[in-house]
Design a protein around this motif. Structure first.
Motif, PDB file in Angstrom:
ATOM      1  N   MET A 140       4.806  -6.582  17.694  1.00 40.82           N
ATOM      2  CA  MET A 140       3.785  -7.049  17.097  1.00 40.82           C
ATOM      3  C   MET A 140       3.233  -6.518  15.848  1.00 40.82           C
ATOM      4  N   LYS A 141       2.593  -7.265  14.731  1.00 42.02           N
ATOM      5  CA  LYS A 141       2.416  -6.717  13.575  1.00 42.02           C
ATOM      6  C   LYS A 141       0.903  -7.348  13.314  1.00 42.02           C
ATOM      7  N   LYS A 142       0.228  -6.071  12.067  1.00 36.85           N
ATOM      8  CA  LYS A 142      -1.159  -6.512  11.897  1.00 36.85           C
ATOM      9  C   LYS A 142      -0.837  -6.037  10.309  1.00 36.85           C
ATOM     10  N   ILE A 143      -1.958  -6.157   9.977  1.00 40.60           N
ATOM     11  CA  ILE A 143      -2.311  -6.424   8.097  1.00 40.60           C
ATOM     12  C   ILE A 143      -3.298  -5.989   7.506  1.00 40.60           C
ATOM     13  N   ILE A 144      -3.234  -4.544   6.533  1.00 39.48           N
ATOM     14  CA  ILE A 144      -4.273  -4.185   7.142  1.00 39.48           C
ATOM     15  C   ILE A 144      -4.918  -4.292   5.446  1.00 39.48           C
ATOM     16  N   ASN A 145      -5.862  -4.294   4.529  1.00 39.83           N
ATOM     17  CA  ASN A 145      -6.152  -5.542   3.603  1.00 39.83           C
ATOM     18  C   ASN A 145      -6.912  -4.731   2.830  1.00 39.83           C
ATOM     19  N   GLY A 187      -2.564   8.781   4.819  1.00 44.36           N
ATOM     20  CA  GLY A 187      -1.990   8.411   3.719  1.00 44.36           C
ATOM     21  C   GLY A 187      -2.523   8.143   2.136  1.00 44.36           C
ATOM     22  N   GLU A 188      -1.616   7.538   1.403  1.00 47.54           N
ATOM     23  CA  GLU A 188      -2.283   6.746   0.444  1.00 47.54           C
ATOM     24  C   GLU A 188      -1.307   6.545  -0.743  1.00 47.54           C
ATOM     25  N   PHE A 189      -1.710   5.155  -1.145  1.00 47.89           N
ATOM     26  CA  PHE A 189      -1.474   4.647  -2.182  1.00 47.89           C
ATOM     27  C   PHE A 189      -0.753   5.272  -3.623  1.00 47.89           C
ATOM     28  N   ILE A 190      -0.022   5.323  -4.058  1.00 48.96           N
ATOM     29  CA  ILE A 190       0.259   6.254  -5.817  1.00 48.96           C
ATOM     30  C   ILE A 190       0.304   5.022  -6.612  1.00 48.96           C
ATOM     31  N   ILE A 191      -0.582   4.805  -7.710  1.00 43.92           N
ATOM     32  CA  ILE A 191      -0.774   3.414  -8.057  1.00 43.92           C
ATOM     33  C   ILE A 191      -0.280   4.013  -9.766  1.00 43.92           C
ATOM     34  N   SER A 192       0.582   3.949 -10.097  1.00 45.77           N
ATOM     35  CA  SER A 192       1.457   4.550 -11.641  1.00 45.77           C
ATOM     36  C   SER A 192       1.570   3.751 -12.795  1.00 45.77           C
ATOM     37  N   GLY A 193       1.532   3.645 -14.040  1.00 46.70           N
ATOM     38  CA  GLY A 193       2.287   2.812 -14.817  1.00 46.70           C
ATOM     39  C   GLY A 193       2.303   3.525 -16.407  1.00 46.70           C
ATOM     40  N   ILE A 246       4.660  -2.851   1.607  1.00 51.76           N
ATOM     41  CA  ILE A 246       3.629  -3.251   1.868  1.00 51.76           C
ATOM     42  C   ILE A 246       4.142  -4.901   2.212  1.00 51.76           C
ATOM     43  N   GLU A 247       2.775  -5.142   2.229  1.00 53.69           N
ATOM     44  CA  GLU A 247       3.755  -7.041   2.406  1.00 53.69           C
ATOM     45  C   GLU A 247       3.078  -7.673   0.569  1.00 53.69           C
ATOM     46  N   ASN A 248       2.322  -7.162   0.191  1.00 52.46           N
ATOM     47  CA  ASN A 248       1.954  -7.846  -1.312  1.00 52.46           C
ATOM     48  C   ASN A 248       0.567  -6.841  -2.108  1.00 52.46           C
ATOM     49  N   PHE A 249       1.097  -7.345  -3.168  1.00 55.19           N
ATOM     50  CA  PHE A 249       0.533  -5.908  -4.735  1.00 55.19           C
ATOM     51  C   PHE A 249      -0.255  -7.377  -5.527  1.00 55.19           C
ATOM     52  N   GLU A 250      -1.440  -6.916  -6.096  1.00 56.22           N
ATOM     53  CA  GLU A 250      -2.017  -7.825  -7.055  1.00 56.22           C
ATOM     54  C   GLU A 250      -2.860  -6.877  -7.653  1.00 56.22           C
ATOM     55  N   GLU A 277     -11.837  -0.859 -16.325  1.00 59.08           N
ATOM     56  CA  GLU A 277     -11.440  -1.704 -14.909  1.00 59.08           C
ATOM     57  C   GLU A 277      -9.432  -1.357 -14.466  1.00 59.08           C
ATOM     58  N   LEU A 278      -9.475  -1.483 -13.590  1.00 61.60           N
ATOM     59  CA  LEU A 278      -8.690  -1.837 -13.328  1.00 61.60           C
ATOM     60  C   LEU A 278      -8.333  -2.101 -11.633  1.00 61.60           C
ATOM     61  N   SER A 279      -8.808  -3.175 -10.826  1.00 63.54           N
ATOM     62  CA  SER A 279      -9.179  -3.548  -9.277  1.00 63.54           C
ATOM     63  C   SER A 279      -7.528  -3.567  -9.140  1.00 63.54           C
ATOM     64  N   VAL A 280      -7.373  -3.713  -7.352  1.00 68.52           N
ATOM     65  CA  VAL A 280      -5.931  -3.415  -7.094  1.00 68.52           C
ATOM     66  C   VAL A 280      -5.956  -4.241  -5.388  1.00 68.52           C
ATOM     67  N   PHE A 281      -4.952  -4.760  -5.125  1.00 69.88           N
ATOM     68  CA  PHE A 281      -5.007  -5.733  -4.028  1.00 69.88           C
ATOM     69  C   PHE A 281      -4.272  -5.324  -2.996  1.00 69.88           C
ATOM     70  N   ILE A 282      -3.873  -4.745  -1.985  1.00 74.87           N
ATOM     71  CA  ILE A 282      -3.034  -4.704  -1.814  1.00 74.87           C
ATOM     72  C   ILE A 282      -3.021  -5.376  -0.022  1.00 74.87           C
ATOM     73  N   ASP A 283      -1.318  -6.104   0.533  1.00 74.68           N
ATOM     74  CA  ASP A 283      -1.881  -5.665   1.983  1.00 74.68           C
ATOM     75  C   ASP A 283      -0.866  -5.236   2.584  1.00 74.68           C
ATOM     76  N   PHE A 284      -1.431  -4.702   2.938  1.00 70.62           N
ATOM     77  CA  PHE A 284      -0.221  -3.372   3.460  1.00 70.62           C
ATOM     78  C   PHE A 284      -0.111  -3.172   5.623  1.00 70.62           C
TER      79      PHE A 284
END
Length: 239
Positions: free
Chosen positions: A1-6, A38-44, A81-85, A92-99
């Protein structure tokens, strides 16, 4: 079974964002009491102005808590992580993550715990309280002057018991009337006490208990019905 969290999040920087020079996304999650936590960690780093030579570092933790379904087999659970945009607008930085989460479904059949002989020996059966059960068709067994109310769950064979069906205990006058009625015919051993309700007729009562109007009249000496009157109805013994 697979699910995507947007997952979507808008991150507000302390200055305008002229250009994102580098960006990375990591995650740190664990399972806690049926939740993926948990958490996503955005850095750069980035330039406040596209013409600027200076870069500034950034690092943000984006929390996520996701409730897992009851049929998730935790031992087979995996996630990534399936996809990151991302998009940039002013400061403002808007992030879109498919987990994506993957797992196998576990059986939902209830398990019956094993009880050892030691557990059985330690049980105090006398202290166990059975749930109360009230039924309109409860039985009252009459044996001389003793009246004992019983729920109609099983028949106890005795020597010509006299039983009546009633919601309440009978008074002495009703007991005497039923005991006298048992002398009329030996084939009747069970008696019901019906409390007259609105709309009841002799015909409807006879049909309800599978008897006849004549038998009801013979045991009650009544021609008319009054509300809350108690009617004695014999039940024929099946041969």
């Amino acid at each position: 079974m697979k699910k995507i969290i947007n997952y979507e999040k808008d991150i507000l920087f302390k200055t305008n964002i002229g250009e994102i020079c580098s960006i990375s996304l990591e995650h740190d999650f664990t399972v806690d009491d049926g939740f993926l936590v948990g958490e996503f960690i955005i850095s750069g780093d980035y330039k406040p102005n596209i013409l600027s030579l200076n870069k500034e570092a950034f690092n943000y933790q984006l929390p996520l808590e996701y409730e897992l379904e009851d049929n998730v087999d935790i031992a087979t659970l995996s996630y990534d992580i399936e996809n990151f945009e991302y998009n940039v607008k002013d400061d403002e930085l808007s992030v879109f993550i498919d987990f994506g989460i993957r797992y196998e479904e576990c059986s939902m059949e209830p398990t019956i715990p094993e009880i050892s002989e030691e557990d059985l020996d330690s049980l105090d059966f006398d202290a166990i309280e059975l749930p109360a059960f009230v039924d309109r068709q409860s039985e009252v067994e009459i044996d001389g002057d003793n009246i004992e109310t019983k729920v109609e769950e099983e028949e106890i064979e005795t020597e010509k018991p006299v039983k009546v069906s009633n919601e309440t205990r009978l008074d002495d006058e009703e007991k005497e009337l039923i005991l006298e009625s048992t002398m009329m015919e030996d084939e009747y051993i069970t008696y019901h006490v019906h409390i007259v309700r609105e709309g009841d007729t002799l015909d409807s009562i006879a049909k309800e208990y599978g008897t006849s109007i004549e038998i009801i009249k013979a045991y009650n000496n009544t021609e008319a019905l009054e509300l809350k009157t108690k009617i004695i109805i014999p039940e024929e013994k099946c041969e």
